[in-house]
Design an enzyme around this catalytic site. Structure first.
Site, PDB file in Angstrom:
ATOM      1  CE  LYS A 144      -8.782  -3.770   2.929  1.00  0.00           C
ATOM      2  NZ  LYS A 144      -7.917  -2.703   2.469  1.00  0.00           N
ATOM      3  CD1 TRP A 149      -1.951  -2.214   2.030  1.00  0.00           C
ATOM      4  CD2 TRP A 149      -2.782  -1.584   0.042  1.00  0.00           C
ATOM      5  NE1 TRP A 149      -2.839  -3.175   1.605  1.00  0.00           N
ATOM      6  CE2 TRP A 149      -3.359  -2.819   0.404  1.00  0.00           C
ATOM      7  CE3 TRP A 149      -3.148  -1.002  -1.175  1.00  0.00           C
ATOM      8  CZ2 TRP A 149      -4.288  -3.472  -0.411  1.00  0.00           C
ATOM      9  CZ3 TRP A 149      -4.071  -1.648  -1.980  1.00  0.00           C
ATOM     10  CH2 TRP A 149      -4.625  -2.867  -1.594  1.00  0.00           C
ATOM     11  CG  ASP A 162      -3.665   3.754   3.891  1.00  0.00           C
ATOM     12  OD1 ASP A 162      -4.780   3.545   4.412  1.00  0.00           O
ATOM     13  OD2 ASP A 162      -3.247   3.119   2.896  1.00  0.00           O
TER      14      ASP A 162
HETATM   15  C1  LIG Z   1      -7.192  -2.154   1.246  1.00  0.00           C
HETATM   16  C2  LIG Z   1      -6.220  -1.090   1.479  1.00  0.00           C
HETATM   17  C3  LIG Z   1      -6.047  -0.030   0.574  1.00  0.00           C
HETATM   18  C4  LIG Z   1      -6.778   0.050  -0.746  1.00  0.00           C
HETATM   19  O1  LIG Z   1      -8.076   0.404  -0.544  1.00  0.00           O
HETATM   20  P1  LIG Z   1      -9.091   0.644  -1.792  1.00  0.00           P
HETATM   21  O2  LIG Z   1     -10.267   1.215  -1.075  1.00  0.00           O
HETATM   22  O3  LIG Z   1      -9.337  -0.691  -2.402  1.00  0.00           O
HETATM   23  O4  LIG Z   1      -8.465   1.594  -2.725  1.00  0.00           O
HETATM   24  C5  LIG Z   1      -5.135   0.952   0.892  1.00  0.00           C
HETATM   25  N1  LIG Z   1      -4.426   0.916   2.033  1.00  0.00           N
HETATM   26  C6  LIG Z   1      -4.554  -0.081   2.929  1.00  0.00           C
HETATM   27  C7  LIG Z   1      -3.748  -0.065   4.177  1.00  0.00           C
HETATM   28  C8  LIG Z   1      -5.462  -1.113   2.679  1.00  0.00           C
HETATM   29  O5  LIG Z   1      -5.599  -2.106   3.563  1.00  0.00           O
END
Ligand SMILES: *Cc1c(COP(=O)(O)O)cnc(C)c1O
Length: 354
Positions: free
Chosen positions: A191, A100, A167
């Protein structure tokens, strides 16, 4: 039969939330209309959006501190570029803890200079880099608090004079942190908050307006703040369901209450991984994620037996990501301690067989 859902994302949501969300599809809170057939400008939906934004700030302890909460589209992946578009003038720092962060770095490079302050690529991202220095004069430092794929989590955040961007897609609302240390937090809903389709962004307003480039409206945090996340039609179902999950969490006692349960779940599973000779953890012990536990069989030939036992126990979503292999148990907020107990029972049964 009840399934135990360890999926990494989209993933488990509280049952009550699913029930209420499905009711709202037919009849939104007794209005006689479906959630997905009313105007997003209607009184009912405006109230939902406001409540979602307020709840996000309340749960994080960030109300009245200059932060705004937004519900945007494009996933966390859109934030990889939106962050840089809005904040990167000259130089930004990124800590590379895997997939990521890598993707975020790639997007940021389109907008300015990127300094990789640290990386754990040398060990296929099984640890969180430490002891690195953060140069002065960065527009911001970007971190990924929890690496969903490799099962690592930042426990101690670096000291820096740069604004902190994080993030938190896979550990938002899961542990107690001083969230006021961060200037911008983003998290894809799917998530730990809701269905796919919306992304929570919490941003300190004074961070904005500092870059010289022109920013297209849909990519501008300032425009989304002015329009209260209604610049265009918002993903109403994803926002409503996220609001329900945040409501559920608040009633449970907020982040401190869920954090305690999350710790128990993680301890139960990691102690089994460590004590059971049939299994081996992937991530460095000090950096283990409370949300995503990565592990493997010490004897690959046991795979079919273990997979069959998992299936019989109703355990879903335990396959590891292709870049790591093995297994990954995602233990997001809505997963019960009981479900982790079922997994641990299967693992100890494996020891008897293996
Ligand atoms: C799943 C995830 C993403 C990507 O998310 P999308 O909504 O599919 O773009 C980015 N960062 C982390 C830490 C993730 O777990």
């Amino acid at each position: 039969m009840k399934k135990h859902n360890f999926s990494a994302g989209p993933c488990i949501l509280p049952k009550d939330v699913l029930l209420k969300a499905s009711e709202a599809i037919m009849d939104l809170e007794g209005s006689g209309l479906s959630l997905i057939e009313i105007s997003h400008r209607s009184k009912d939906f405006v109230a939902i959006m406001e409540r979602a934004r307020t709840l996000a700030l309340t749960l994080l302890g960030l109300e009245d501190q200059g932060y705004k909460a937004l519900f945007l589209q494009g996933g966390a992946s859109m934030q990889f570029l939106m962050v840089a578009y809005n904040l990167l003038e000259k130089k930004a720092g990124y800590l590379n803890t895997g997939t990521w962060s890598d993707k975020a770095i790639k997007e940021a490079k389109l907008f300015g200079e990127v300094v990789e302050v640290g990386s754990s690529k040398d060990e296929n991202f099984n640890y969180i880099p430490k002891g690195y220095t953060v140069p002065h004069g960065l527009d911001y430092l970007h971190l990924t608090s929890n690496n969903t794929i490799f099962g690592t989590q930042i426990k101690k955040f670096p000291k820096t004079d740069a604004p902190l961007v994080c993030d938190m897609s896979s550990d938002i609302f899961s542990r107690v942190l001083d969230f006021s240390k961060f200037d911008l937090i983003y998290a894809g809903a799917q998530k730990n908050m809701g269905p796919a389709g919306t992304t929570l962004v919490v941003v300190k307003e004074d961070l904005l307006g500092k870059v010289s480039r022109k920013i297209p409206s849909m990519l501008s945090y300032q425009i989304h703040i002015e329009k209260e996340s209604m610049f265009n039609t918002p993903p109403v179902f994803a926002v409503y369901t996220s609001m329900l999950t945040m409501d559920w969490l608040e009633q449970l006692g907020g982040i401190p209450a869920i954090a305690e349960i999350n710790e128990k779940k993680a301890q139960l599973l990691y102690s089994e991984i460590d004590l059971n000779p049939v299994f081996q953890g992937y991530a460095n012990q000090d950096d283990r994620s409370v949300m995503n536990a990565t592990f493997n069989l010490t004897e690959p030939k046991l795979r079919d037996t273990f997979d069959e036992m998992l299936r019989e126990a109703g355990i879903n979503g335990l396959n590891g990501h292709r870049s790591v292999g093995g297994y990954r148990a995602s233990m997001y907020n809505a997963l019960s301690l009981e479900s982790v107990g079922v997994l641990v029972d299967v693992m100890s049964e494996m020891e008897r067989k293996g």
